[in-house]
Design an enzyme around this catalytic site. Structure first.
Site, mmCIF file in Angstrom:
data_model
loop_
_atom_site.group_PDB
_atom_site.id
_atom_site.type_symbol
_atom_site.label_atom_id
_atom_site.label_comp_id
_atom_site.label_asym_id
_atom_site.label_seq_id
_atom_site.Cartn_x
_atom_site.Cartn_y
_atom_site.Cartn_z
ATOM 1 N N GLU A 154 -46.197 31.267 -72.313
ATOM 2 C CA GLU A 154 -46.143 32.570 -72.969
ATOM 3 C C GLU A 154 -44.707 32.949 -73.346
ATOM 4 O O GLU A 154 -43.856 33.094 -72.469
ATOM 5 C CB GLU A 154 -46.720 33.647 -72.045
ATOM 6 C CG GLU A 154 -48.116 33.346 -71.526
ATOM 7 C CD GLU A 154 -48.599 34.362 -70.502
ATOM 8 O OE1 GLU A 154 -47.895 35.387 -70.314
ATOM 9 O OE2 GLU A 154 -49.649 34.143 -69.872
ATOM 10 N N HIS A 159 -49.714 36.629 -62.472
ATOM 11 C CA HIS A 159 -50.422 35.559 -63.182
ATOM 12 C C HIS A 159 -49.661 34.245 -63.111
ATOM 13 O O HIS A 159 -48.433 34.222 -63.138
ATOM 14 C CB HIS A 159 -50.552 35.982 -64.664
ATOM 15 C CG HIS A 159 -51.520 35.168 -65.458
ATOM 16 N ND1 HIS A 159 -51.445 35.072 -66.835
ATOM 17 C CD2 HIS A 159 -52.573 34.413 -65.095
ATOM 18 C CE1 HIS A 159 -52.430 34.301 -67.272
ATOM 19 N NE2 HIS A 159 -53.127 33.882 -66.241
ATOM 20 N N TYR A 216 -42.283 47.889 -72.783
ATOM 21 C CA TYR A 216 -43.458 47.095 -72.431
ATOM 22 C C TYR A 216 -44.025 47.588 -71.109
ATOM 23 O O TYR A 216 -43.287 47.880 -70.162
ATOM 24 C CB TYR A 216 -43.083 45.620 -72.342
ATOM 25 C CG TYR A 216 -44.210 44.717 -71.919
ATOM 26 C CD1 TYR A 216 -45.445 44.768 -72.563
ATOM 27 C CD2 TYR A 216 -44.053 43.823 -70.865
ATOM 28 C CE1 TYR A 216 -46.492 43.950 -72.171
ATOM 29 C CE2 TYR A 216 -45.094 42.986 -70.474
ATOM 30 C CZ TYR A 216 -46.308 43.057 -71.126
ATOM 31 O OH TYR A 216 -47.341 42.246 -70.740
ATOM 32 N N HIS A 254 -58.503 44.727 -65.459
ATOM 33 C CA HIS A 254 -57.617 44.575 -66.613
ATOM 34 C C HIS A 254 -58.118 43.403 -67.456
ATOM 35 O O HIS A 254 -58.327 42.306 -66.942
ATOM 36 C CB HIS A 254 -56.177 44.309 -66.139
ATOM 37 C CG HIS A 254 -55.174 44.281 -67.244
ATOM 38 N ND1 HIS A 254 -54.427 45.374 -67.609
ATOM 39 C CD2 HIS A 254 -54.795 43.278 -68.081
ATOM 40 C CE1 HIS A 254 -53.621 45.052 -68.604
ATOM 41 N NE2 HIS A 254 -53.830 43.783 -68.912
ATOM 42 N N HIS A 258 -45.507 35.096 -63.057
ATOM 43 C CA HIS A 258 -44.914 36.240 -63.754
ATOM 44 C C HIS A 258 -45.828 37.442 -63.554
ATOM 45 O O HIS A 258 -46.937 37.327 -63.045
ATOM 46 C CB HIS A 258 -44.738 35.942 -65.252
ATOM 47 C CG HIS A 258 -45.996 35.512 -65.943
ATOM 48 N ND1 HIS A 258 -46.477 34.217 -65.870
ATOM 49 C CD2 HIS A 258 -46.892 36.193 -66.704
ATOM 50 C CE1 HIS A 258 -47.591 34.108 -66.571
ATOM 51 N NE2 HIS A 258 -47.877 35.302 -67.075
ATOM 52 N N HIS A 275 -42.341 32.528 -70.116
ATOM 53 C CA HIS A 275 -42.970 32.143 -68.853
ATOM 54 C C HIS A 275 -43.806 30.909 -69.159
ATOM 55 O O HIS A 275 -44.857 31.001 -69.797
ATOM 56 C CB HIS A 275 -43.845 33.273 -68.305
ATOM 57 C CG HIS A 275 -43.093 34.563 -68.126
ATOM 58 N ND1 HIS A 275 -43.601 35.787 -68.506
ATOM 59 C CD2 HIS A 275 -41.850 34.801 -67.635
ATOM 60 C CE1 HIS A 275 -42.719 36.733 -68.233
ATOM 61 N NE2 HIS A 275 -41.641 36.157 -67.700
#
Length: 517
Positions: A399, A393, A408, A350, A429, A423
């Site tokens: 963020e 992450h 989403y 990703h 998160h 976050h």
């Protein structure tokens, strides 16, 4: 026919340019002129033709390009000739006024300024006084723990509509959620949201603290600026640089959305690095308004100025939108997010979200942003043997996310259009339980490696290297989702070694001689 602001225009098409000349007409909204002067570029005027003006498809004319130096006239011949910025007597008896977005001695490639030629100068107003009533939920100095506090907790808010029992324009409907730094120190950022149900009437807003990047989520915004008008529907963004006076009308009725504000910096396109010369947001797709003015007498007109996070007002007897012509590179602009060219991995893993940065406000440290504006648009997902949703992450950046429409990809439930999440630095998160379980259930089946087009969604992120404090009213808001943490509680262990629950022994490679000792 074509439209430039509210003026009617006649067209004459030549092999080299599209020429627009105003009809002789009188309009209280756009000034009075009976005999149009000679057009720019005509035999009676030695100046070169103006750049072609591009229609935005919304009935208004725009100038194309980010970072360009533009010139625009609502009345031909109203710009000074021969390279003058401030002649002894400006054409048509106008006043010359410069708006500087950077210091005079900022290096030329980053120097921002615009010259305006207006019917009356902006200095013609009564003294400023604290606004009554104030907006106590605006903040521009995040060093005061009484107004904002630090918390590493994952935060999420449900959508919030404007109060039906109150008339709220853009100024009154604006409220700060979080931020860092201070407008007084010219370094930092703020994240706001707005929910308005009333157009601004008889007043204009000016932000002396920083640049606004506005993301409407519901309801169009018709924004009048000193450079002209822009229509901004959901799916587009608009940047109003520091110091510009503007007014927000709501042609669709109630509107809500998100705003990021940066102190002491301006947005720019990110470097493309190994991507090459093309991709992401193209400079030509950013649109700035064309000159439009109103000349009518407006007694009691109010200028609302945000200064240090507080609101001040001053009255004058004319509209601030009395700029007949302007030229420069410090201008408002808008951008249609559907024109963004996303990049993604084409084999495995990703990609990091930075690959979808639309605009950035850099710091002095290379690669570190005061604030990035990143989007998650419709795109193809083709990675093989890969967990395709965003990974789990912990980030040295903070963020703030919003959702313009759709669902989403990392949150199956709870993250709604018009809602938001935060976050902060090093706070864990990632995908919720439903998303994770649904994704790994495809393992071994044909869907795991089938290319999938992600459609019907548009999320975004404001990302900053600074650690934000969260406003107390945001923490105490009834829109806050106090059960947000529950979306991860259902994640279970899938570890397949040592099923009896005991810890496994440490292992070493057989050729690690030191490990054998």
């Amino acid at each position: 026919m074509c439209a430039q602001g509210d003026d009617l225009l006649t067209l004459s098409l030549t092999p080299t340019r599209l020429a627009c000349s105003p009809l002789a007409r009188s309009s209280p909204a756009s000034g009075t002129y009976k005999h149009p002067p000679a057009m720019s570029g005509s035999p009676a005027d030695p100046r070169p033709p103006e750049p072609e003006q591009n229609g935005g498809g919304d009935g208004y004319a725009y100038l194309s390009g980010l970072g360009n130096s533009f010139s625009s006239e609502a009345v031909p011949g109203s710009l000074p000739a021969n390279g003058h910025n401030s002649p002894l007597l400006c054409p048509l008896g106008l006043y010359a006024e410069q708006l500087s977005g950077t210091s005079f001695t900022t290096p030329r490639h980053r120097n921002l300024r615009t010259w305006m030629y207006r019917i009356k100068p902006s200095v013609t107003h009564d003294p400023f006084h604290p606004r009554d009533p104030p907006n106590p939920r605006l903040l521009a100095d995040f060093h005061d723990p009484r107004a904002a506090v630090a918390t590493p907790t994952q935060l999420r808010w449900r959508p919030r509509d404007a109060d039906k029992d109150a008339d709220l324009d853009f100024v009154d409907g604006l409220y700060t959620v979080c931020g860092a730094g201070s407008s007084f120190l010219r370094h930092g950022f703020a994240v706001h949201m707005y929910a308005a149900n009333k157009s601004m009437d008889g007043c204009a807003f000016c932000n002396a603290d920083g640049d606004f990047l506005i993301v409407p989520q519901q309801g169009k915004l018709l924004i009048t600026t000193e450079c002209g008008k822009m229509l901004v529907p959901p799916g587009e963004i608009v940047v109003i640089p520091q110091g510009f006076r503007f007014a927000v009308d709501l042609p669709d009725g109630p509107s809500r959305g998100y705003v990021s504000e940066i102190f002491g910096a301006h947005f720019q396109l990110p470097d493309l690095g190994p991507i090459g010369a093309n991709g992401l947001a193209s400079a030509r797709d950013f649109l700035s308004p064309t000159a439009w003015y109103e000349q009518a007498h407006r007694p009691g007109y109010v200028i609302v100025q945000k200064y240090g996070g507080e609101l001040f007002t001053a009255t004058q007897d004319f509209s601030p939108f009395n700029v007949v012509a302007w030229h420069g590179n410090y201008v408002p602009y808008k951008y249609d997010l559907s024109k963004f060219c996303p990049f993604n991995t084409v084999l495995f893993d990703h990609a990091d979200p930075s690959v979808n940065t639309v605009l950035t406000a850099p710091t002095d440290k290379p690669g570190v942003a005061l604030l990035d504006f990143v989007i998650f648009p419709p795109r193809w997902l083709v990675a093989e043997n890969t967990f395709r949703p965003p990974y789990y992450h912990r980030n040295c950046m903070s963020e703030f996310m919003g959702l313009i429409y759709g669902v989403y990809e990392a949150k199956a439930d709870g993250f709604l259009p018009g809602g938001a999440s935060l976050h902060s630095c090093m706070t864990p998160h990632g995908p919720d339980t439903k998303t994770y379980e649904a994704t790994i259930s495809k393992l071994g089946g044909p869907e795991a490696n089938t290319p999938t087009r992600l459609s019907g969604t548009l999320a975004f992120m404001f990302e900053s290297a600074l650690i934000p404090r969260v406003c107390r009213w945001a923490l105490e808001s009834p829109s806050r989702d106090l059960d947000y943490y529950q979306c991860w509680i259902g994640l279970k262990s899938h570890f397949s070694h040592g099923k009896d629950g005991s810890d496994g022994p440490a292992t070493t490679s057989s050729d690690d001689k030191d490990g054998e000792k």
